[in-house]
Design a protein around this motif. Structure first.
Motif, PDB file in Angstrom:
ATOM      1  N   GLY A   1       0.794  -1.229   0.000  1.00 38.62           N
ATOM      2  CA  GLY A   1       0.000   0.000   0.000  1.00 38.62           C
ATOM      3  C   GLY A   1       0.822   1.271   0.000  1.00 38.62           C
ATOM      4  N   GLY A   2       2.150   1.145   0.018  1.00 40.89           N
ATOM      5  CA  GLY A   2       3.013   2.298  -0.192  1.00 40.89           C
ATOM      6  C   GLY A   2       3.561   2.976   1.043  1.00 40.89           C
ATOM      7  N   ILE A   3       3.330   2.416   2.239  1.00 37.88           N
ATOM      8  CA  ILE A   3       3.723   3.114   3.462  1.00 37.88           C
ATOM      9  C   ILE A   3       5.214   3.446   3.492  1.00 37.88           C
ATOM     10  N   ASP A   4       6.071   2.473   3.182  1.00 39.12           N
ATOM     11  CA  ASP A   4       7.513   2.714   3.280  1.00 39.12           C
ATOM     12  C   ASP A   4       8.017   3.605   2.148  1.00 39.12           C
ATOM     13  N   VAL A   5       7.350   3.556   0.997  1.00 43.72           N
ATOM     14  CA  VAL A   5       7.718   4.436  -0.118  1.00 43.72           C
ATOM     15  C   VAL A   5       7.397   5.886   0.235  1.00 43.72           C
ATOM     16  N   LEU A   6       6.210   6.121   0.777  1.00 42.54           N
ATOM     17  CA  LEU A   6       5.809   7.487   1.121  1.00 42.54           C
ATOM     18  C   LEU A   6       6.688   8.057   2.232  1.00 42.54           C
ATOM     19  N   LEU A   7       7.006   7.241   3.236  1.00 42.94           N
ATOM     20  CA  LEU A   7       7.895   7.712   4.304  1.00 42.94           C
ATOM     21  C   LEU A   7       9.300   7.982   3.773  1.00 42.94           C
ATOM     22  N   SER A   8       9.776   7.117   2.864  1.00 48.31           N
ATOM     23  CA  SER A   8      11.108   7.315   2.278  1.00 48.31           C
ATOM     24  C   SER A   8      11.150   8.582   1.432  1.00 48.31           C
ATOM     25  N   ALA A   9      10.084   8.826   0.688  1.00 51.19           N
ATOM     26  CA  ALA A   9      10.039   9.999  -0.185  1.00 51.19           C
ATOM     27  C   ALA A   9      10.196  11.284   0.607  1.00 51.19           C
ATOM     28  N   LYS A  10       9.621  11.320   1.791  1.00 49.51           N
ATOM     29  CA  LYS A  10       9.752  12.509   2.631  1.00 49.51           C
ATOM     30  C   LYS A  10      11.188  12.682   3.112  1.00 49.51           C
ATOM     31  N   ARG A  11      11.871  11.566   3.340  1.00 54.80           N
ATOM     32  CA  ARG A  11      13.238  11.650   3.855  1.00 54.80           C
ATOM     33  C   ARG A  11      14.259  11.998   2.772  1.00 54.80           C
ATOM     34  N   VAL A  12      14.044  11.543   1.545  1.00 55.02           N
ATOM     35  CA  VAL A  12      14.998  11.891   0.480  1.00 55.02           C
ATOM     36  C   VAL A  12      14.682  13.251  -0.123  1.00 55.02           C
ATOM     37  N   GLY A  13      13.491  13.774   0.162  1.00 56.23           N
ATOM     38  CA  GLY A  13      13.148  15.130  -0.239  1.00 56.23           C
ATOM     39  C   GLY A  13      12.860  15.296  -1.714  1.00 56.23           C
ATOM     40  N   PRO A  14      12.532  16.501  -2.123  1.00 54.28           N
ATOM     41  CA  PRO A  14      12.105  16.759  -3.508  1.00 54.28           C
ATOM     42  C   PRO A  14      13.190  16.504  -4.544  1.00 54.28           C
TER      43      PRO A  14
END
Length: 273
Positions: A87-100
């Motif tokens: 469902g994407g939980i770890d992808v969404l959390l990772s995206a916030k950490r690697v930034g734009p």
């Protein structure tokens, strides 16, 4: 059990889990739908701060055994790939950490989970995320394209773990990190547990023995291999995930107690000599 049988069972069960979340329920990776479902394996993995960063459906769809985003070192601007992203939980959390300036990919073979993940991406309003359809034994990304590979209790579901690890090595850049949560075993596992297809889907039967995991990572080319137990399960825990399997847990208790664990597995793709 054949590779096709395992793959289709995994696809079906995870598709059902995604549909349950979309209709207001919660996911379950085990064979039973008892309270807590995959508890103790999947319970209490994400803290309130992390849960507050993502849509509720992403948390409900989590079928993991750990929290790789809390344990993996992720830096702004990096590219991260989550194998079996659900469902994407770890992808969404990772995206916030690697930034734009970074990118987070999620790879999953289940249409229902991909649909749920893309809906969660929309709700989260995160732009630097892309969900890919494919199998972890054949990653649809080019060589040397990823800085970090994460995964949450998925590699153990594959019937060809050597292929998964070879593919992970291929797509990582030199110096890239492998940082996954997985269920592993300590010592030999009883054959009656191994042979259950439903337990394979439930994250237990397909688990590698810890030394075998290390050996397979080394064979794929990885170095700096480390396996850190994060939860070690006792007989009462085993009773939870062996329920309904016609296995006398008390009779096999000495062979089960402390031999199944969630672990954080790290390794590095070395620089070429």
């Amino acid at each position: 059990m054949s590779t096709t049988d395992i793959k289709e069972m995994v696809r079906e069960k995870y598709g059902q889990a995604a549909l349950r979340v979309k209709t207001g329920g919660s996911s379950c990776c085990g064979a039973t739908a008892s309270s807590g479902c995959c508890d103790p394996i999947t319970s209490n993995l994400y803290d309130a701060t992390q849960a507050g960063q993502i849509p509720e459906e992403a948390l409900l769809a989590s079928l993991g055994c750990g929290n790789p985003t809390a344990l993996a070192m992720l830096n702004p601007g990096e590219t991260v790939l989550d194998l079996g992203s659900g469902g994407g939980i770890d992808v969404l959390l990772s995206a916030k950490r690697v930034g734009p300036t970074g990118k987070a990919y999620g790879l999953d073979m289940t249409d229902e989970m991909l649909a749920l993940a893309n809906e969660n991406k929309r709700k989260a309003g995160v732009e630097n995320v892309e969900f890919l359809k494919g199998e972890i034994e054949n990653i649809p990304l080019p060589d040397n394209s990823v800085d970090v590979i994460i995964s949450n209790c998925v590699i153990n579901l594959s019937s060809d773990k050597d292929a998964v690890l070879r593919e992970a090595f291929r797509v990582l850049k030199t110096g890239g990190r492998f940082a996954v949560s997985d269920v592993v075993t300590r010592g030999e596992m009883l054959s009656e547990i191994r042979k259950s297809l439903l337990l394979w889907v439930g994250c237990v039967a397909g688990s590698l023995e810890e030394n075998d995991y290390r050996a397979k990572l080394a064979a794929a080319g990885f170095e700096q291999i480390d396996l850190e137990p994060t939860r070690v399960y006792n007989v009462d825990d085993a009773r939870e995930f062996l329920a309904g399997q016609n296995i006398d847990v008390d009779a096999i208790a000495p062979q089960v107690d402390g031999k199944i664990m969630s672990a954080f597995v790290r390794a590095v793709k070395p620089h070429s000599n």
